[in-house]
Every structure is written in structure tokens, then in C-alpha cells.
Design a protein around this motif. Structure first.
Motif, PDB file in Angstrom:
ATOM      1  N   ALA A 146      62.305  29.714  -2.156  1.00  0.00           N
ATOM      2  CA  ALA A 146      62.741  29.205  -1.331  1.00  0.00           C
ATOM      3  C   ALA A 146      61.634  28.645   0.240  1.00  0.00           C
ATOM      4  O   ALA A 146      62.165  27.827   0.792  1.00  0.00           O
ATOM      5  CB  ALA A 146      63.554  29.444  -0.652  1.00  0.00           C
ATOM      6  N   LYS A 147      61.166  29.812   0.039  1.00  0.00           N
ATOM      7  CA  LYS A 147      59.305  29.539   1.203  1.00  0.00           C
ATOM      8  C   LYS A 147      58.347  29.469   0.655  1.00  0.00           C
ATOM      9  O   LYS A 147      58.049  30.073  -0.435  1.00  0.00           O
ATOM     10  CB  LYS A 147      59.678  30.320   2.065  1.00  0.00           C
ATOM     11  N   ASN A 148      57.621  28.439   0.445  1.00  0.00           N
ATOM     12  CA  ASN A 148      56.380  28.045   0.902  1.00  0.00           C
ATOM     13  C   ASN A 148      55.314  28.760   0.906  1.00  0.00           C
ATOM     14  O   ASN A 148      55.276  29.072   1.767  1.00  0.00           O
ATOM     15  CB  ASN A 148      56.334  26.431   1.059  1.00  0.00           C
ATOM     16  N   PRO A 149      54.651  29.255   0.039  1.00  0.00           N
ATOM     17  CA  PRO A 149      53.812  30.638   0.374  1.00  0.00           C
ATOM     18  C   PRO A 149      53.243  29.632   1.273  1.00  0.00           C
ATOM     19  O   PRO A 149      51.816  30.919   1.405  1.00  0.00           O
ATOM     20  CB  PRO A 149      53.220  30.537  -0.992  1.00  0.00           C
ATOM     21  N   SER A 150      51.993  29.014   1.211  1.00  0.00           N
ATOM     22  CA  SER A 150      51.161  27.906   1.914  1.00  0.00           C
ATOM     23  C   SER A 150      51.370  26.524   2.108  1.00  0.00           C
ATOM     24  O   SER A 150      51.792  25.905   1.202  1.00  0.00           O
ATOM     25  CB  SER A 150      50.021  28.461   0.980  1.00  0.00           C
ATOM     26  N   MET A 151      50.345  26.370   3.145  1.00  0.00           N
ATOM     27  CA  MET A 151      50.447  24.449   3.869  1.00  0.00           C
ATOM     28  C   MET A 151      49.970  24.122   2.686  1.00  0.00           C
ATOM     29  O   MET A 151      49.700  22.953   3.174  1.00  0.00           O
ATOM     30  CB  MET A 151      50.211  24.979   5.540  1.00  0.00           C
ATOM     31  N   PHE A 152      48.927  24.936   2.311  1.00  0.00           N
ATOM     32  CA  PHE A 152      47.625  23.811   1.327  1.00  0.00           C
ATOM     33  C   PHE A 152      48.250  24.002  -0.383  1.00  0.00           C
ATOM     34  O   PHE A 152      47.982  23.458  -1.089  1.00  0.00           O
ATOM     35  CB  PHE A 152      46.640  24.971   0.667  1.00  0.00           C
ATOM     36  N   ILE A 153      49.571  24.118  -0.604  1.00  0.00           N
ATOM     37  CA  ILE A 153      50.442  24.369  -1.177  1.00  0.00           C
ATOM     38  C   ILE A 153      52.173  24.071  -1.733  1.00  0.00           C
ATOM     39  O   ILE A 153      52.304  23.442  -0.395  1.00  0.00           O
ATOM     40  CB  ILE A 153      51.183  26.003  -2.324  1.00  0.00           C
ATOM     41  N   HIS A 154      52.342  22.724  -2.518  1.00  0.00           N
ATOM     42  CA  HIS A 154      53.404  22.016  -2.478  1.00  0.00           C
ATOM     43  C   HIS A 154      53.914  21.891  -4.424  1.00  0.00           C
ATOM     44  O   HIS A 154      53.291  22.603  -5.072  1.00  0.00           O
ATOM     45  CB  HIS A 154      53.555  20.748  -1.734  1.00  0.00           C
ATOM     46  N   ASP A 155      55.374  21.638  -4.388  1.00  0.00           N
ATOM     47  CA  ASP A 155      55.555  21.525  -5.642  1.00  0.00           C
ATOM     48  C   ASP A 155      55.198  22.488  -6.786  1.00  0.00           C
ATOM     49  O   ASP A 155      55.179  22.430  -7.733  1.00  0.00           O
ATOM     50  CB  ASP A 155      54.666  20.261  -5.548  1.00  0.00           C
TER      51      ASP A 155
END
Length: 200
Positions: A146-155
Motif C-alpha cells: 500500500a505504501k511504496n518503500p522508496s521513491m526509487f522503487i515502483h511496480d
């Protein structure tokens, strides 16, 4: 939907296990940089949900083991603490549910429930769960954090499969894949085996 949730709650309030141990293998594979790492651990569960991990062996990239795999163990242990555990469970207190249909998995009929977290934090997910139509236990999860662990990580996508052992459904495998602008595609596989179960 209401009947399914009531049955799930009833089963959850009558746990069958007081303790179990299992062996787990955590394996990470980064395809862009061809880096791999692995931890083999013993996990101990005690009622009502506490988890402890003992690392038995490790190999591969020391940086990945220190920065990724060991923090994964610490996060799972943290989420099992009394003051956090209830807020991370897949229950109506934490999620909105929608009945999406039925499907057979491994010869057993299951209800498909779509889940959407009521609050956003690092422990909750968005996706769907498969609930066994006889035992009313979650037997499979297909979701994303539900929450992205980092701005550099996606999908990030996670698939967790359970197996019936000692009268309870326990984790069998967890497959996750993450895309990162910095590191490319990373896959993490977690496999559990050799369950030793103590019934309540």
C-alpha cells in the motif's frame, strides 16, 4: 461477503496452533547487476503471533544480505509484536473487502476477495486474497504494498501461497518482483519447509 468475513473471524478466534518452527530460504536475484544473496533461517512462531528468526547460513553479496535480506527479517519480526500485529492483519478493522468471485485452487474451492487498506502504511497491501471455502482461511495473496518503500522503487508485486499443515494454513512460498530506476528488476523468493507444529 458478510458471511465469508464472519466465518473468517470465527476461525481466526479459534486458533489451532500454539507454536511452530520452520526452515526458510530467502533468495534475492538482481538481474541488472547479476548480484545474488541468500539467507537460510529458522523461524519460530508462538501464539498469538510472535516470530523470531535465527540465521543458520548465508552466502552471496554481503551488501545485499546486510541492507536487504536482514532488514526483511527485522521488519517481519517487528510486525509480529503485540502493539503492531493487530493493525497489520487482513481483517475488516484494517481493510475494505469486495467479493470478486470464486475459483478452484489446487482442487479446493475458494472465494476471491479484493482488499483495499483503510490506512496507508508499510505493512498493508492492496490486491486480492483467496479464502478457502471450507476452512475460511487465506490460502493465497496477490497484492502490492500500500505504501511504496522508496521513491526509487515502483511496480512491486507479491504472491504468497499457503499450505495446510497441522490443521492450519501456513506460508509455503512468497514471490516478489520489484522494478527500480537505480537497480532494475529484483526478485526475492522466500520458501518455507520442514514445519514442526504444536497444536493448541
Amino acid at each position: 461477503l458478510d458471511q465469508v468475513l464472519l466465518q473468517m473471524a470465527a476461525k481466526d478466534q479459534a486458533p489451532t496452533l500454539s507454536r511452530y518452527t520452520c526452515l526458510r530460504r530467502y533468495a534475492l536475484d538482481n538481474q541488472r547487476y547479476r548480484q545474488k544473496a541468500e539467507l537460510n533461517v529458522r523461524m519460530t512462531y508462538t501464539y498469538p503471533g510472535h516470530k523470531k528468526f535465527e540465521v543458520l547460513s548465508e552466502k552471496g553479496s554481503a551488501v545485499i544480505r546486510k541492507k536487504v535480506l536482514r532488514p526483511m527479517l527485522a521488519a517481519e519480526e517487528e510486525s509480529s509484536q503485540d502493539d503492531i500485529r493487530d493493525s497489520t492483519r487482513i481483517t475488516p478493522a484494517n481493510y475494505e473487502f469486495k467479493l470478486a468471485g470464486t475459483q478452484d485452487l489446487q482442487g479446493r474451492s475458494c472465494y476471491i476477495l479484493e482488499i483495499d487498506p483503510k490506512v496507508i502504511n508499510k505493512f498493508l497491501m492492496r490486491g486480492r486474497v483467496f479464502v478457502d471455502a471450507e476452512d475460511f482461511a487465506i490460502v493465497r495473496v496477490e497484492a502490492a504494498p500500500a505504501k511504496n518503500p522508496s521513491m526509487f522503487i515502483h511496480d512491486t508485486r507479491v504472491t504468497q501461497q499457503y499450505v495446510k499443515t497441522g490443521g492450519a494454513w501456513l506460508p509455503q512460498s512468497n514471490r516478489s518482483a520489484t522494478e527500480s530506476f537505480l537497480f532494475g528488476r529484483t526478485e526475492v523468493n522466500i520458501d518455507s519447509s520442514d514445519y514442526q507444529v504444536t497444536r493448541r
